[in-house]
Each structure stands twice: as structure tokens, then as C-alpha cells.
Design a protein around this motif. Structure first.
Motif, short mmCIF file in Angstrom:
data_model
loop_
_atom_site.label_atom_id
_atom_site.label_comp_id
_atom_site.label_asym_id
_atom_site.label_seq_id
_atom_site.Cartn_x
_atom_site.Cartn_y
_atom_site.Cartn_z
N GLU A 1 15.40 46.05 18.80
CA GLU A 1 15.78 45.64 17.44
C GLU A 1 17.18 46.13 17.10
OE1 GLU A 1 12.83 46.21 14.37
OE2 GLU A 1 11.21 46.20 15.84
N TRP A 2 17.52 47.34 17.54
CA TRP A 2 18.88 47.85 17.30
C TRP A 2 19.91 46.93 17.97
CZ3 TRP A 2 17.96 53.66 18.99
CH2 TRP A 2 16.95 54.21 18.17
N ILE B 1 20.40 43.67 16.05
CA ILE B 1 21.26 43.86 14.88
C ILE B 1 22.72 43.96 15.30
CG2 ILE B 1 21.84 45.41 12.97
CD1 ILE B 1 18.89 46.17 12.82
N THR C 1 24.79 40.80 15.59
CA THR C 1 25.15 40.09 14.36
C THR C 1 26.52 40.56 13.85
OG1 THR C 1 24.21 41.71 12.81
CG2 THR C 1 22.70 40.11 13.80
N GLN D 1 24.71 48.16 13.10
CA GLN D 1 24.46 49.45 12.45
C GLN D 1 24.36 50.60 13.44
OE1 GLN D 1 24.34 49.71 8.98
NE2 GLN D 1 24.95 47.55 9.05
N TYR E 1 17.99 48.72 9.21
CA TYR E 1 17.68 47.50 8.46
C TYR E 1 18.20 47.58 7.02
CZ TYR E 1 14.90 45.12 11.99
OH TYR E 1 14.51 44.44 13.13
N TYR F 1 21.79 46.81 7.31
CA TYR F 1 21.98 45.41 7.66
C TYR F 1 21.75 44.49 6.46
CZ TYR F 1 21.05 40.84 9.73
OH TYR F 1 21.06 39.50 10.01
#
Length: 512
Positions: A285-286, A289, A292, A296, A332, A335
């Protein structure tokens, strides 16, 4: 000076013989948060020193003095950060401080020169610096300690001159000066009798190079405990080597069983691997992100921490998963609010090659000085697969896969496909226009790719900046030399001005 990113000239804080004039001002909320975390790290180290065995160890072992620079080390890796990125960094680095203290406490508790707990020492299995810990998930009654991490690896990270003495000792002993500083420092530490002699047995791996393999052999004589060499294949992408890799893992399990009297517990192994799989999912998941426009968990916030929980934690320590979940929540949050990592994103970069251990804060300098976002680094891009939690035979293949894709060897020794082709694939996935290519001058592993990298980067329209370093020996190419190579490229090739001109030229030789 203020709450906004790049609102303060960070280079002006460095001052003469002192590390810094003062702490960075980040606005009231972030400055207070950063200060409380600074105090927390000091309290963790104070509690560590309160144990008699640890106090003895501090005065017995030369390398312990480097840990006085830990608060400065954390400061360097959080420099310029605000909001979610600041909190992610502290969530990671502060936990690493705590985990390293726990590891050293175990070493000193068992060490005959400090705690002399013989029964506890009989429960310790000693691993070398690059060994994955997952095989120990099947031995719940035993404890794994990575021998060189708190003694050589971490001291060279928190203090740039942390292992120079041991490198010199190895060279005085007769080791050629062109050998990689990592095995040289490890060998010098053994010659200098600066390892706690603990454990019932040891497991070494055929790590990244012949130098490390040689060092393991010589060090094993000094430790004088039964040792097993886990020789998994280096060309790990070939299907034909998987069977051999699984056999080596099975042999290693039998060795530990024979030396300790323990039996491999498959239920406990699978339970730990469930935790490890959950950590892997969060890491994915990191990465998503980071692909994009609002990344983060990047640069310093992923490079060192990924090494810790992927290799050392290995699913056995549930605190890593709890920490990962908190990091994911922060990521998140940043983000969703589109919180930027820098005031202006000039370039998106993939960091390739083996980083300098004495300048792991280099990625934070890239973003603060030039607006280069260091999205991901080569050592963090290890396995992101989910492994079996039910099938014993498949689990052997899984463990072999992990050991074949260890840090420090997954890309540098796995062949052209993972060393070169994967770089361009990651550049495309992360929408990167730049590659920061670390070139360790004492390493031969990727030297043959030099011209290929140049040609293929040009074909793809990617900016390629070579950054030369000496891994653990800053006398070969210091922090300033690394920054100068980027500065020259940015000014002469790209004709750009820095976001913070005070960071182009400043003094950062001191540790604290």
C-alpha cells in the motif's frame, strides 16, 4: 522560519565544531512533537543504561560510544519534515532505536564479560548481518541475534566514523585496502576482540560477495561455536535452483535442531508468517501511494525501516505490524489531504545501488535541497510476495526465496534481469524521471553494468546521476563529495537552482 516546508535555511543551522546552532523550528505543533520524541529517545537509552550488564558493556566495547550520536542521527533523518511525514519518520526511527537497544541488551545479558547469563546464552542462535530471520519463526523457545548489526552496521550509520578503527585494524592485519569496508570492519572487530562471545550456534549466509564470505569464515574461528553456512543460490530467478535452495533451508533447520535440542514448530512458523504477510500487504500500500502524485512513505521513511522489519523482524515481533499499521494510517491521512513532501517537486527519483552507510540521510538532503523526491531505493525493493501459511513443503521454497532475495543481494547479485531490467520497470511504475545511482567504489558486483546503465537511461530519456561513496569508509568519498556530484549535475546539466541554497555547501562532519 516557520511551519511551511523549506521555510528555514537548514544549512545555516550547521555551525563549526558543534553539530547545530539549535533545533529546527517547524511551527509550534510540529516543533513540540519533534522535541517530545527527542526526549523519548533519550529516555529509552537512559533505561537501557540503567541495566548493570549494559553499563558494563558500554565501558567494555569501543563501538558502544557511537550510540551517543543516536539523537543526532534521528534529527538528520527528520530534517525539514512536517506533518504526516515527520510523524511517519519518528514512528519508524524511534522504534528502530528501541529495537536495537533490545538487541544489545540480549547480547550483553549473555556476554561472559557483562551479564554472563549462561542459560540465556544457550537459547541464542547467532545470525550474521545479512541473514533473514524467518527460519527462526519455527523455534519459539529460541532467540535470534544478528551479530554485526548493532556492532558494525548500526554504528557506521549513526556516526560516520563509527567503524574506521576496525577497518584500520583489518588492514594492519594484512587485509588489502581495496576490500569492501563492510567485511573489513567486521573482521577488524573480531581481531580486536570486540564481539560479545554468545550463543549456542551460528548461521551465516553466502552474502553479497567473496569478501563477506571470507569474513564469515575467519570470524567463525573467533566465536568458536558450531557454524552453518547457508549457501542459497545467487541467481535466484532461475527455476532450476529452487529445489537446491529449499534443500539448504531444510539442512539449516536440522543443524539448529541438532545444536539446540529444539524441534521446528510449524504452527508457530505459520503464525509468524501470517504476521509477515500482513506487513507485506501494508508495504504494498505504501508503494501504491508512492506511485501517485502525493507520495507519503518515501526516502528515509522507507529505506532503513524496510530493512529492519523485512529482515530482522521477519513476522516474529508483532510490534512491527502494530507500527506498520500506525504508519499506514498516517500515510493515508497525508494522501487524502494531498500533503506535499517538499515545497516544490522538481523530479521523481528511484535510488539504485547500495547506499552509503555513513550517509543514510542523503535522501532527505535530495528533497530538501533540490526538490528531488526519492520515491524508493533498491534495497527496499526486495520480495513483496505473500508466502504460504499452511503447506510445509511450499514453506521451504518460500524461505529459500526469502534468503535468495535478501537485502544487499537481491538486485546486485541476481543477474541482469533484476539488476538492470527491473530498474527501468520501477522507473515506469513510479513515474520517475531520474535515477540516483549509488556507486560503491569498493564493490565489484554491479561495476560491469556501468556503461549499460548510461546507454539505457539515455534511450529512455532519464536523468542518471552517479553518486560515489565508500559504504562504511567516508575517507574514500565523504558526505560532501556525494552532495557535490548531485550539485554539479543539477547546475551544469539541468541548469536548476536549489530550493534551499544553504544546503549546497555546509559542514556536517560532527556527529552530535
Amino acid at each position: 522560519m516557520g511551519r511551511k516546508i523549506n521555510s528555514e535555511k537548514l544549512g545555516s543551522l550547521y555551525y563549526g565544531k558543534r553539530t547545530k546552532k539549535r533545533r529546527e523550528w517547524r511551527g509550534a505543533a510540529d516543533t513540540w512533537y519533534d522535541y517530545t520524541r527527542w526526549l523519548k529517545n533519550w529516555s529509552v537509552m537512559a533505561k537501557f543504561m540503567a541495566k548493570p550488564a549494559n553499563l558494563k558493556g558500554f565501558f567494555r566495547y569501543r563501538w558502544m560510544g557511537n550510540y551517543l550520536a543516536v539523537p543526532d542521527f534521528v534529527d538528520r533523518h527528520t530534517e525539514g519534515l512536517r506533518g504526516p511525514q515527520l510523524r511517519i519518520a519518528h514512528q519508524e526511527f524511534d522504534f528502530i532505536v528501541e529495537h536495537v537497544c533490545d538487541t544489545i541488551s540480549d547480547l550483553f545479558r549473555a556476554d561472559p564479560k557483562c551479564g554472563n547469563d549462561e542459560e540465556f546464552s544457550k537459547k541464542l542462535v547467532v545470525f550474521d548481518e545479512n541473514m533473514m530471520s524467518q527460519i527462526m519463526n519455527g523455534f519459539p523457545n529460541l532467540k535470534m541475534v544478528c551479530r554485526e548489526i548493532p556492532i558494525v552496521y548500526t554504528p557506521s550509520t549513526v556516526a560516520q566514523d563509527g567503524v574506521l578503527h576496525y577497518i584500520d585494524v583489518a588492514e594492519e592485519f594484512g587485509l588489502p585496502s581495496d576490500v569492501c569496508p563492510m567485511p573489513a570492519a567486521e573482521l577488524g572487530c573480531a581481531i580486536d576482540d570486540d564481539y560479545p562471545l554468545v550463543g549456542v550456534c551460528a548461521v551465516n549466509c553466502n552474502t553479497t560477495c567473496d569478501g563477506s564470505l571470507m569474513g564469515n569464515g575467519v570470524e567463525a574461528r573467533r566465536f568458536n561455536i558450531p557454524s552453518f553456512q547457508l549457501a542459497v543460490p545467487i541467481r535466484h530467478m532461475q527455476q532450476s535452483v529452487q529445489e537446491y535452495g529449499a534443500e539448504e533451508v531444510a539442512n539449516c533447520i536440522r543443524f539448529i535442531e541438532e545444536q539446540t535440542g529444539e524441534t521446528f514448530d510449524w504452527d508457530h512458523y505459520f503464525k509468524c508468517m501470517e504476521t509477515f504477510n500482513e506487513e507485506t500487504k501494508l508495504f504494498r500500500e505504501w508503494l501504491d501511494i508512492s506511485k501517485t502524485n502525493h507520495p507519503q512513505v518515501i526516502g528515509n521513511n522507507v529505506a532503513l525501516y524496510r530493512d529492519a522489519y523485512y529482515q530482522v523482524g521477519g513476522g516474529r515481533d508483532p510490534r512491527f505490524l502494530e507500527n506498520d499499521q500506525k504508519i499506514t494510517q498516517l500515510a493515508y491521512k497525508g494522501y487524502e489531504k494531498k500533503v506535499p513532501c517538499v515545497s516544490e517537486v522538481r523530479h521523481r527519483a528511484v535510488l539504485w545501488g547500495v547506499q552509503a552507510q555513513y550517509y543514510t540521510a542523503f535522501p532527505i538532503w535530495l528533497q530538501n535541497c533540490w526538490g528531488i523526491l526519492p520515491l524508493i531505493d533498491m534495497l527496499s525493493l526486495t520480495s513483496t510476495e505473500l508466502y504460504s501459511t499452511t503447506d510445509k513443503q511450499q514453506a521451504l521454497y518460500d524461505m529459500a526465496d526469502l534468503y535468495m532475495k535478501m537485502n544487499m543481494r537481491n538486485r546486485s547479485n541476481g543477474g541482469y534481469e533484476v539488476g538492470v531490467d527491473d530498474l527501468w520497470r520501477f522507473c515506469e511504475e513510479f513515474h520517475a524521471d531520474m535515477v540516483i545511482m549509488y556507486e560503491h567504489i569498493g564493490c565489484k558486483a554491479m561495476a560491469g553494468y556501468h556503461g549499460i546503465f548510461e546507454e539505457q537511461a539515455k534511450e529512455r530519456g532519464l536523468h542518471l546521476i552517479w553518486v560515489t561513496h565508500g559504504l562504511m569508509d567516508p575517507r574514500k568519498a565523504g558526505r560532501k563529495d556525494m552532495r557535490d556530484e548531485v550539485n554539479r549535475y543539477m547546475r551544469t546539466v539541468l541548469r536548476e537552482e536549489p530550493l534551499d541554497e544553504s544546503l549546497e555547501e555546509f559542514q556536517d562532519e560532527n556527529n552530535w
